[in-house]
Design an enzyme around this catalytic site. Structure first.
Site, mmCIF file in Angstrom:
data_model
loop_
_atom_site.group_PDB
_atom_site.id
_atom_site.type_symbol
_atom_site.label_atom_id
_atom_site.label_comp_id
_atom_site.label_asym_id
_atom_site.label_seq_id
_atom_site.Cartn_x
_atom_site.Cartn_y
_atom_site.Cartn_z
ATOM 1 C CB THR A 1 -0.870 0.026 1.280
ATOM 2 O OG1 THR A 1 -1.634 -1.170 1.359
ATOM 3 C CG2 THR A 1 -1.811 1.211 1.298
ATOM 4 N N GLY B 1 -5.083 -6.193 5.415
ATOM 5 C CA GLY B 1 -6.261 -5.352 5.248
ATOM 6 C C GLY B 1 -7.463 -5.776 6.061
#
EC number: 3.4.19.5
Length: 333
Positions: free
Chosen positions: A191, A245
């Site tokens: 990310t 996540g």
């Protein structure tokens, strides 16, 4: 747990005084994703890319840009860099396609925009900002987000042009290993994100990702979810997160960190408490970058590594692994 801080003593010595009585410093902090160890062959490229992104964000602030401008600019740089899992270079899902997520938030009034599962957009963070500024909504997904992009004049980029040889090989390897991602092994978690404080005392964050390699089609992680993938509030601070996540979603990691700031904790303490909770409760590993309203910042992670860079008062600090911080002054002109 690994921590990067702005000074060897552990944190800035700026007292928690009311904003009206302090001299606001320009600050940008960026991260390139918390994951397993980065190969020696990639470290130089990753370090260079993360430093350039932080410098870009800081230069935007120096030129009078807002915190929102700065985080968008920094994250756009990382989306354009194939070494990072966002935009060009996003990892592939189980069908070999790209599905990208992004979000952005303005701490001044809590305006926010997010997109998920977009395919043919080179810079999802730019689309997320348009959602924030040009629609009454906070979140658009899939075909609706792509139609909105077309309406806004954002050109489509063929998906194959966003795919790299490295991401193809990465998918092949994952399929051979047949491994679903575990919370305590975020080897596929990439990310990018940025947080910023501008000259008016406004805070912002942006986060963007290609998700996890070999994910189910349609899987959406934390990055586009306000409160999980990031959060910004001028009264508290700004956070961008990375890591497993599903774990980040379950604990609302970004807002959890700012809850601890709200309770009077330092940025270092707040980040530690939030990440430790996620690890103890769910075995989830990850990282985050955090700035508070006075400009104190921290980059902290429980994963093996997390590329990060920060610029404050013209000084660039950057690193990837624990005890690996490089510092240099940026040109004054």
């Amino acid at each position: 747990m690994a921590t990067a801080r702005p000074s060897s003593c552990g944190r800035d010595s700026v007292p928690a005084t009311p904003r009206a009585s302090i001299d606001v410093s320009l600050v940008v902090v960026v991260h390139g994703g918390g994951a397993s160890n980065i190969s020696p062959g990639r470290k130089e490229l990753v370090s260079e890319g993360i430093a350039k992104a932080a410098t870009e964000g800081y230069n935007i602030l120096k030129a009078g840009g807002s915190a929102v401008d700065a985080v968008e600019g920094a994250v756009t740089m990382l989306e354009n860099d194939p070494e990072f899992n966002a935009g060009y270079g996003s990892v592939l899902n189980a069908d070999g396609d790209i599905e990208m997520d992004a979000s952005i938030m303005d701490g001044k009034d809590l305006s926010a925009g997010a997109v998920s599962a977009v395919r043919c957009i080179a810079n999802p963070v730019k689309l997320a900002r348009l959602v924030m500024e040009k629609t009454p909504h906070c979140f658009l997904t899939g075909r609706g987000a792509e139609k909105f992009a077309a309406d806004m004049g954002i050109p489509q980029t063929p998906a194959e042009k966003l795919i790299t040889e490295r991401t193809k090989k990465h998918l092949e390897k994952e399929k051979l290993e047949k491994g679903a991602q575990k919370a305590d092994c975020p080897k596929n978690s990439g990310t990018v994100g940025a947080v910023a404080l501008d000259c008016k005392g406004n805070l912002a964050y942006a986060t963007s990702t290609g998700g996890i390699v070999n994910k189910m089609v349609g899987r959406v992680g934390d990055s586009p979810c306000i409160g999980a993938g990031g959060y910004a509030d001028n009264n508290l601070g700004a956070v961008s997160t990375t890591g497993h996540g599903e774990s980040i979603l379950k604990v609302n990691l970004a807002r959890l960190a700012l809850f601890h700031v709200e309770q009077g904790k330092t940025v270092d303490e707040a980040a530690t408490l939030a990440l430790d909770y996620m690890k103890s409760k769910l075995k989830g590993l990850g990282g985050l970058i955090l700035i508070n309203k006075t400009g104190d910042w921290v980059a902290k992670w429980t994963s093996a590594s997390m590329p990060w860079a920060a610029v404050k008062n013209g000084k660039l600090q950057a690193g990837i692994d624990l005890c690996e911080t490089k510092t240099r002054n940026l040109p004054t002109c």
